[in-house]
Design a protein around this motif. Structure first.
Motif, PDB file in Angstrom:
ATOM      1  N   ALA A 250       3.799   3.279   1.620  1.00  0.00           N
ATOM      2  CA  ALA A 250       2.558   2.502   1.574  1.00  0.00           C
ATOM      3  C   ALA A 250       2.158   2.184   0.134  1.00  0.00           C
ATOM      4  O   ALA A 250       1.733   1.059  -0.162  1.00  0.00           O
ATOM      5  N   ILE A 251       2.307   3.135  -0.772  1.00  0.00           N
ATOM      6  CA  ILE A 251       1.963   2.881  -2.169  1.00  0.00           C
ATOM      7  C   ILE A 251       2.933   1.874  -2.771  1.00  0.00           C
ATOM      8  O   ILE A 251       2.533   0.969  -3.517  1.00  0.00           O
ATOM      9  N   PHE A 252       4.222   1.999  -2.438  1.00  0.00           N
ATOM     10  CA  PHE A 252       5.206   1.054  -2.950  1.00  0.00           C
ATOM     11  C   PHE A 252       4.924  -0.356  -2.436  1.00  0.00           C
ATOM     12  O   PHE A 252       4.920  -1.320  -3.209  1.00  0.00           O
ATOM     13  N   LEU A 253       4.655  -0.494  -1.141  1.00  0.00           N
ATOM     14  CA  LEU A 253       4.370  -1.813  -0.583  1.00  0.00           C
ATOM     15  C   LEU A 253       3.061  -2.390  -1.118  1.00  0.00           C
ATOM     16  O   LEU A 253       2.952  -3.597  -1.343  1.00  0.00           O
ATOM     17  N   SER A 254       2.077  -1.533  -1.334  1.00  0.00           N
ATOM     18  CA  SER A 254       0.816  -2.041  -1.879  1.00  0.00           C
ATOM     19  C   SER A 254       1.008  -2.534  -3.316  1.00  0.00           C
ATOM     20  O   SER A 254       0.401  -3.526  -3.705  1.00  0.00           O
ATOM     21  N   ALA A 255       1.846  -1.863  -4.082  1.00  0.00           N
ATOM     22  CA  ALA A 255       2.126  -2.347  -5.438  1.00  0.00           C
ATOM     23  C   ALA A 255       2.815  -3.711  -5.393  1.00  0.00           C
ATOM     24  O   ALA A 255       2.497  -4.607  -6.187  1.00  0.00           O
ATOM     25  N   MET A 256       3.754  -3.875  -4.460  1.00  0.00           N
ATOM     26  CA  MET A 256       4.426  -5.164  -4.319  1.00  0.00           C
ATOM     27  C   MET A 256       3.439  -6.254  -3.880  1.00  0.00           C
ATOM     28  O   MET A 256       3.490  -7.386  -4.365  1.00  0.00           O
TER      29      MET A 256
ATOM     30  N   TYR B   4       2.364  -9.662  -5.786  1.00  0.00           N
ATOM     31  CA  TYR B   4       2.456 -10.973  -5.150  1.00  0.00           C
ATOM     32  C   TYR B   4       1.112 -11.699  -5.168  1.00  0.00           C
ATOM     33  O   TYR B   4       1.044 -12.896  -5.433  1.00  0.00           O
ATOM     34  N   ALA B   5       0.032 -10.959  -4.908  1.00  0.00           N
ATOM     35  CA  ALA B   5      -1.300 -11.577  -4.943  1.00  0.00           C
ATOM     36  C   ALA B   5      -1.641 -12.028  -6.367  1.00  0.00           C
ATOM     37  O   ALA B   5      -2.230 -13.092  -6.556  1.00  0.00           O
TER      38      ALA B   5
ATOM     39  N   GLU C 236      -8.378 -18.110  -3.282  1.00  0.00           N
ATOM     40  CA  GLU C 236      -9.161 -17.342  -2.312  1.00  0.00           C
ATOM     41  C   GLU C 236      -8.245 -16.454  -1.462  1.00  0.00           C
ATOM     42  O   GLU C 236      -8.599 -15.330  -1.126  1.00  0.00           O
ATOM     43  N   LYS C 237      -7.071 -16.985  -1.103  1.00  0.00           N
ATOM     44  CA  LYS C 237      -6.097 -16.189  -0.356  1.00  0.00           C
ATOM     45  C   LYS C 237      -5.659 -14.982  -1.180  1.00  0.00           C
ATOM     46  O   LYS C 237      -5.550 -13.871  -0.658  1.00  0.00           O
ATOM     47  N   ALA C 238      -5.435 -15.178  -2.474  1.00  0.00           N
ATOM     48  CA  ALA C 238      -5.026 -14.078  -3.348  1.00  0.00           C
ATOM     49  C   ALA C 238      -6.135 -13.038  -3.478  1.00  0.00           C
ATOM     50  O   ALA C 238      -5.873 -11.838  -3.440  1.00  0.00           O
ATOM     51  N   LYS C 239      -7.379 -13.498  -3.612  1.00  0.00           N
ATOM     52  CA  LYS C 239      -8.502 -12.559  -3.713  1.00  0.00           C
ATOM     53  C   LYS C 239      -8.652 -11.741  -2.441  1.00  0.00           C
ATOM     54  O   LYS C 239      -8.887 -10.532  -2.492  1.00  0.00           O
TER      55      LYS C 239
ATOM     56  N   ALA D 247      -6.315  -3.203  -1.214  1.00  0.00           N
ATOM     57  CA  ALA D 247      -7.097  -2.109  -1.790  1.00  0.00           C
ATOM     58  C   ALA D 247      -7.825  -1.324  -0.706  1.00  0.00           C
ATOM     59  O   ALA D 247      -7.815  -0.080  -0.716  1.00  0.00           O
ATOM     60  N   ILE D 248      -8.409  -2.014   0.253  1.00  0.00           N
ATOM     61  CA  ILE D 248      -9.108  -1.328   1.351  1.00  0.00           C
ATOM     62  C   ILE D 248      -8.127  -0.512   2.180  1.00  0.00           C
ATOM     63  O   ILE D 248      -8.398   0.643   2.538  1.00  0.00           O
ATOM     64  N   GLY D 249      -6.976  -1.077   2.485  1.00  0.00           N
ATOM     65  CA  GLY D 249      -5.971  -0.342   3.262  1.00  0.00           C
ATOM     66  C   GLY D 249      -5.479   0.888   2.541  1.00  0.00           C
ATOM     67  O   GLY D 249      -5.292   1.954   3.151  1.00  0.00           O
ATOM     68  N   LEU D 250      -5.255   0.784   1.236  1.00  0.00           N
ATOM     69  CA  LEU D 250      -4.791   1.929   0.462  1.00  0.00           C
ATOM     70  C   LEU D 250      -5.858   3.017   0.391  1.00  0.00           C
ATOM     71  O   LEU D 250      -5.553   4.206   0.516  1.00  0.00           O
ATOM     72  N   VAL D 251      -7.102   2.618   0.234  1.00  0.00           N
ATOM     73  CA  VAL D 251      -8.198   3.593   0.207  1.00  0.00           C
ATOM     74  C   VAL D 251      -8.325   4.284   1.559  1.00  0.00           C
ATOM     75  O   VAL D 251      -8.512   5.511   1.635  1.00  0.00           O
TER      76      VAL D 251
END
Length: 133
Positions: free
Chosen positions: A62-68, A72-73, A87-90, A97-101
């Motif tokens: 999950a941390i690796f995918l969130s970094a990717m 990308y964003a 707006e899509k990137a934001k 960030a919410i998912g990781l938290v």
């Protein structure tokens, strides 16, 4: 045409960044074997080890995918001038960030509850002997 080329270069760069992990055949944070026993020789400690290995592997991925996804964003935000893409990137930044938290706080809550509900001398590593199993 530019978007397709940019995505292709992004994919090749990500693949090149991942190659050392596959070349050395080991990934930090992920155990060699997720299932610690085989056949009928499994004990209670092996079940706890299995659960811990699954949790560690899931958090690492999950941390690796969130970094990717953050990368990308950021790429979308910097390269696209259209308002819709920014707006899509934001929203992608916010969702990752919410998912990781949520993921890390769920792990912290479960670890804290297990630690507070068990006896003082019982931890994850010796939970089976502490419960008398």
């Amino acid at each position: 045409m530019y978007r397709i080329a940019a995505r292709g270069w992004f994919g090749l760069t990500a693949l090149a960044a991942l190659l050392p992990y596959y070349a050395f055949a080991q990934t930090p944070g992920i155990p060699d074997k997720i299932v610690p026993c085989s056949g009928l020789d499994c004990k209670c400690e092996d079940l706890i080890t299995l659960a811990q290995n699954i949790i560690n592997t899931g958090i690492f991925l999950a941390i690796f995918l969130s970094a990717m996804l953050f990368a990308y964003a950021g790429w979308l935000y910097l390269t696209n001038e259209a308002i819709g893409q920014q707006e899509k990137a934001k929203s992608m930044f916010a969702n990752v960030a919410i998912g990781l938290v949520i993921l890390l706080s769920a792990w912290l809550i479960v670890d804290t509850l297990v630690g507070s509900l068990l006896k003082e001398d019982v931890s994850w590593s010796n939970i089976c002997s502490g419960l008398g199993l």
